[in-house]
Design a protein around this motif. Structure first.
Motif, PDB file in Angstrom:
ATOM      1  N   PHE A 184       0.848  -1.196   0.000  1.00 43.09           N
ATOM      2  CA  PHE A 184       0.000   0.000   0.000  1.00 43.09           C
ATOM      3  C   PHE A 184       0.883   1.245   0.000  1.00 43.09           C
ATOM      4  O   PHE A 184       1.841   1.336   0.780  1.00 43.09           O
ATOM      5  CB  PHE A 184      -0.893  -0.019   1.251  1.00 43.09           C
ATOM      6  CG  PHE A 184      -1.752   1.201   1.419  1.00 43.09           C
ATOM      7  CD1 PHE A 184      -3.003   1.276   0.813  1.00 43.09           C
ATOM      8  CD2 PHE A 184      -1.312   2.280   2.174  1.00 43.09           C
ATOM      9  CE1 PHE A 184      -3.794   2.405   0.962  1.00 43.09           C
ATOM     10  CE2 PHE A 184      -2.105   3.424   2.333  1.00 43.09           C
ATOM     11  CZ  PHE A 184      -3.342   3.478   1.723  1.00 43.09           C
ATOM     12  N   VAL A 185       0.571   2.190  -0.867  1.00 42.95           N
ATOM     13  CA  VAL A 185       1.336   3.451  -0.956  1.00 42.95           C
ATOM     14  C   VAL A 185       0.391   4.610  -0.649  1.00 42.95           C
ATOM     15  O   VAL A 185      -0.715   4.689  -1.209  1.00 42.95           O
ATOM     16  CB  VAL A 185       1.965   3.610  -2.363  1.00 42.95           C
ATOM     17  CG1 VAL A 185       2.713   4.935  -2.462  1.00 42.95           C
ATOM     18  CG2 VAL A 185       2.918   2.444  -2.656  1.00 42.95           C
ATOM     19  N   THR A 186       0.795   5.487   0.252  1.00 42.78           N
ATOM     20  CA  THR A 186      -0.060   6.615   0.637  1.00 42.78           C
ATOM     21  C   THR A 186      -0.090   7.683  -0.458  1.00 42.78           C
ATOM     22  O   THR A 186       0.701   7.647  -1.404  1.00 42.78           O
ATOM     23  CB  THR A 186       0.452   7.277   1.932  1.00 42.78           C
ATOM     24  OG1 THR A 186       1.694   7.946   1.627  1.00 42.78           O
ATOM     25  CG2 THR A 186       0.663   6.274   3.046  1.00 42.78           C
ATOM     26  N   ASP A 187      -0.979   8.654  -0.290  1.00 42.00           N
ATOM     27  CA  ASP A 187      -1.036   9.788  -1.230  1.00 42.00           C
ATOM     28  C   ASP A 187       0.301  10.530  -1.271  1.00 42.00           C
ATOM     29  O   ASP A 187       0.572  11.273  -2.214  1.00 42.00           O
ATOM     30  CB  ASP A 187      -2.126  10.783  -0.792  1.00 42.00           C
ATOM     31  CG  ASP A 187      -3.546  10.271  -1.048  1.00 42.00           C
ATOM     32  OD1 ASP A 187      -3.697   9.218  -1.686  1.00 42.00           O
ATOM     33  OD2 ASP A 187      -4.497  10.939  -0.592  1.00 42.00           O
ATOM     34  N   ASN A 188       1.126  10.331  -0.254  1.00 42.81           N
ATOM     35  CA  ASN A 188       2.429  11.019  -0.190  1.00 42.81           C
ATOM     36  C   ASN A 188       3.572  10.137  -0.687  1.00 42.81           C
ATOM     37  O   ASN A 188       4.741  10.505  -0.561  1.00 42.81           O
ATOM     38  CB  ASN A 188       2.715  11.448   1.259  1.00 42.81           C
ATOM     39  CG  ASN A 188       1.520  12.127   1.878  1.00 42.81           C
ATOM     40  OD1 ASN A 188       1.000  13.091   1.325  1.00 42.81           O
ATOM     41  ND2 ASN A 188       1.045  11.617   3.011  1.00 42.81           N
ATOM     42  N   GLY A 189       3.257   8.942  -1.173  1.00 47.49           N
ATOM     43  CA  GLY A 189       4.281   8.050  -1.716  1.00 47.49           C
ATOM     44  C   GLY A 189       5.011   7.220  -0.672  1.00 47.49           C
ATOM     45  O   GLY A 189       6.067   6.646  -0.959  1.00 47.49           O
ATOM     46  N   ASN A 190       4.442   7.122   0.521  1.00 44.51           N
ATOM     47  CA  ASN A 190       5.101   6.372   1.604  1.00 44.51           C
ATOM     48  C   ASN A 190       4.363   5.060   1.896  1.00 44.51           C
ATOM     49  O   ASN A 190       3.339   4.766   1.300  1.00 44.51           O
ATOM     50  CB  ASN A 190       5.150   7.230   2.861  1.00 44.51           C
ATOM     51  CG  ASN A 190       5.968   8.481   2.641  1.00 44.51           C
ATOM     52  OD1 ASN A 190       7.065   8.429   2.081  1.00 44.51           O
ATOM     53  ND2 ASN A 190       5.428   9.630   3.040  1.00 44.51           N
ATOM     54  N   TRP A 191       4.908   4.277   2.834  1.00 44.77           N
ATOM     55  CA  TRP A 191       4.300   3.011   3.245  1.00 44.77           C
ATOM     56  C   TRP A 191       3.650   3.175   4.625  1.00 44.77           C
ATOM     57  O   TRP A 191       3.938   4.153   5.343  1.00 44.77           O
ATOM     58  CB  TRP A 191       5.367   1.916   3.313  1.00 44.77           C
ATOM     59  CG  TRP A 191       5.954   1.551   1.975  1.00 44.77           C
ATOM     60  CD1 TRP A 191       5.547   1.991   0.752  1.00 44.77           C
ATOM     61  CD2 TRP A 191       7.056   0.665   1.742  1.00 44.77           C
ATOM     62  NE1 TRP A 191       6.320   1.436  -0.230  1.00 44.77           N
ATOM     63  CE2 TRP A 191       7.258   0.612   0.331  1.00 44.77           C
ATOM     64  CE3 TRP A 191       7.884  -0.092   2.555  1.00 44.77           C
ATOM     65  CZ2 TRP A 191       8.251  -0.162  -0.254  1.00 44.77           C
ATOM     66  CZ3 TRP A 191       8.879  -0.868   1.969  1.00 44.77           C
ATOM     67  CH2 TRP A 191       9.056  -0.899   0.581  1.00 44.77           C
ATOM     68  N   VAL A 192       2.813   2.179   4.967  1.00 43.42           N
ATOM     69  CA  VAL A 192       2.135   2.210   6.269  1.00 43.42           C
ATOM     70  C   VAL A 192       2.409   0.910   7.012  1.00 43.42           C
ATOM     71  O   VAL A 192       2.222  -0.183   6.459  1.00 43.42           O
ATOM     72  CB  VAL A 192       0.606   2.405   6.110  1.00 43.42           C
ATOM     73  CG1 VAL A 192      -0.104   2.256   7.455  1.00 43.42           C
ATOM     74  CG2 VAL A 192       0.290   3.774   5.510  1.00 43.42           C
ATOM     75  N   LEU A 193       2.867   1.020   8.256  1.00 41.93           N
ATOM     76  CA  LEU A 193       2.935  -0.126   9.161  1.00 41.93           C
ATOM     77  C   LEU A 193       1.666  -0.107  10.010  1.00 41.93           C
ATOM     78  O   LEU A 193       1.268   0.953  10.507  1.00 41.93           O
ATOM     79  CB  LEU A 193       4.147  -0.006  10.097  1.00 41.93           C
ATOM     80  CG  LEU A 193       5.533  -0.149   9.486  1.00 41.93           C
ATOM     81  CD1 LEU A 193       6.598   0.202  10.534  1.00 41.93           C
ATOM     82  CD2 LEU A 193       5.748  -1.573   8.958  1.00 41.93           C
ATOM     83  N   ASP A 194       1.034  -1.263  10.164  1.00 40.31           N
ATOM     84  CA  ASP A 194      -0.096  -1.400  11.088  1.00 40.31           C
ATOM     85  C   ASP A 194       0.407  -2.206  12.278  1.00 40.31           C
ATOM     86  O   ASP A 194       0.798  -3.378  12.120  1.00 40.31           O
ATOM     87  CB  ASP A 194      -1.266  -2.104  10.402  1.00 40.31           C
ATOM     88  CG  ASP A 194      -1.892  -1.231   9.314  1.00 40.31           C
ATOM     89  OD1 ASP A 194      -2.329  -0.110   9.644  1.00 40.31           O
ATOM     90  OD2 ASP A 194      -1.931  -1.663   8.147  1.00 40.31           O
TER      91      ASP A 194
END
Ligand SMILES: O=C(CO)[C@H](O)[C@H](O)COP(=O)(O)O
Length: 228
Positions: A169-179
């Motif tokens: 998953f890539v955010t609107d800012n081009g980064n990743w997300v850890l859950d």
């Protein structure tokens, strides 16, 4: 009532809130998510009362524009009277976990500018202790493994968020997300400050230092307003 009906009920209550409390010609701060979508759909009938909206995600921007709302750049706005957004969890003090939709960074930025944060949630989101919902953390991709190890040291179980098509998953800012699963968060202000200091963290999905001012809680008995 279904969860969607509860969300629609609070979306409508939030539209009534802004119509009663926000001056004509003001700019609305708009969050992200399925509950906010109901708010956008409800408030759209009154869009001419507002100069426009500042949005927290590409998804909300598209929905606002589809309704004919003008979407303004935050850099062109000095004040936002109200920011309306959902949450994944909210505690008795108005501290929240947010970022289930991955929009946490822009949400935190818009919330910072707003005078009043109105959190709209169905009653399933109300908790005594934050942390049952996995804590979203937006990270710079090259730092993801190092940050994940730090959460393991805190007894969390981080997972890298995966999109519906199986890609990262890539955010609107081009980064990743850890859950981060398995955290119990008795001190959300302290944990937010600590994680914010880790290099490579863009945003932690704890909204505690700047929590909600008001929540509109959708229940089977109607919408309850809580002021913090
Ligand atoms: O933080 C968010 C998006 O980043 C949302 O506000 C949160 O995930 C709640 O979403 P929903 O209203 O769909 O339950």
């Amino acid at each position: 009532m279904t969860q969607d009906e509860l969300k629609q009920q609070v979306g409508r209550a939030a539209a009534n809130y802004v119509l009663s409390n926000v001056a004509h010609g003001a700019v609305l701060g708009v969050g992200t998510g399925s509950t906010v979508n109901f708010f956008i759909d409800e408030v759209a009938a009154f869009k001419d009362r507002f100069r426009g909206a500042v949005s927290s995600s590409n998804a909300s921007t598209a929905r606002l524009r589809a309704h004919g709302f003008e979407v303004l750049e935050l850099n062109d706005i000095e004040t936002l009277p109200v920011y309306v957004d959902g949450a994944d969890e909210i505690d008795a003090a108005g501290h929240m976990i947010k970022g289930g939709g991955g929009a946490l960074t822009r949400e935190k930025i818009v919330a910072m500018v707003a005078q009043t944060f109105v959190c709209i949630v169905d009653e399933s989101k109300r908790v005594d202790l934050l942390g049952a919902f996995p804590l979203p953390v937006e990270v710079i991709p090259m730092a993801s493994a190092a940050i994940a190890r730090r959460f393991v040291d805190l007894d969390g179980q981080p997972t890298l968020r995966v999109a519906k098509d199986g890609s990262t998953f890539v955010t609107d800012n081009g980064n990743w997300v850890l859950d981060v699963h398995g955290l119990r968060i008795p001190d959300p202000v302290g944990l937010e400050a600590e994680v914010n200091n880790w290099p490579g963290v863009v945003t932690v999905g704890l909204f505690a230092r700047r929590g909600a001012n008001i929540s509109l809680l959708g229940t089977k008995e109607g919408v309850h307003r809580i002021d913090y």
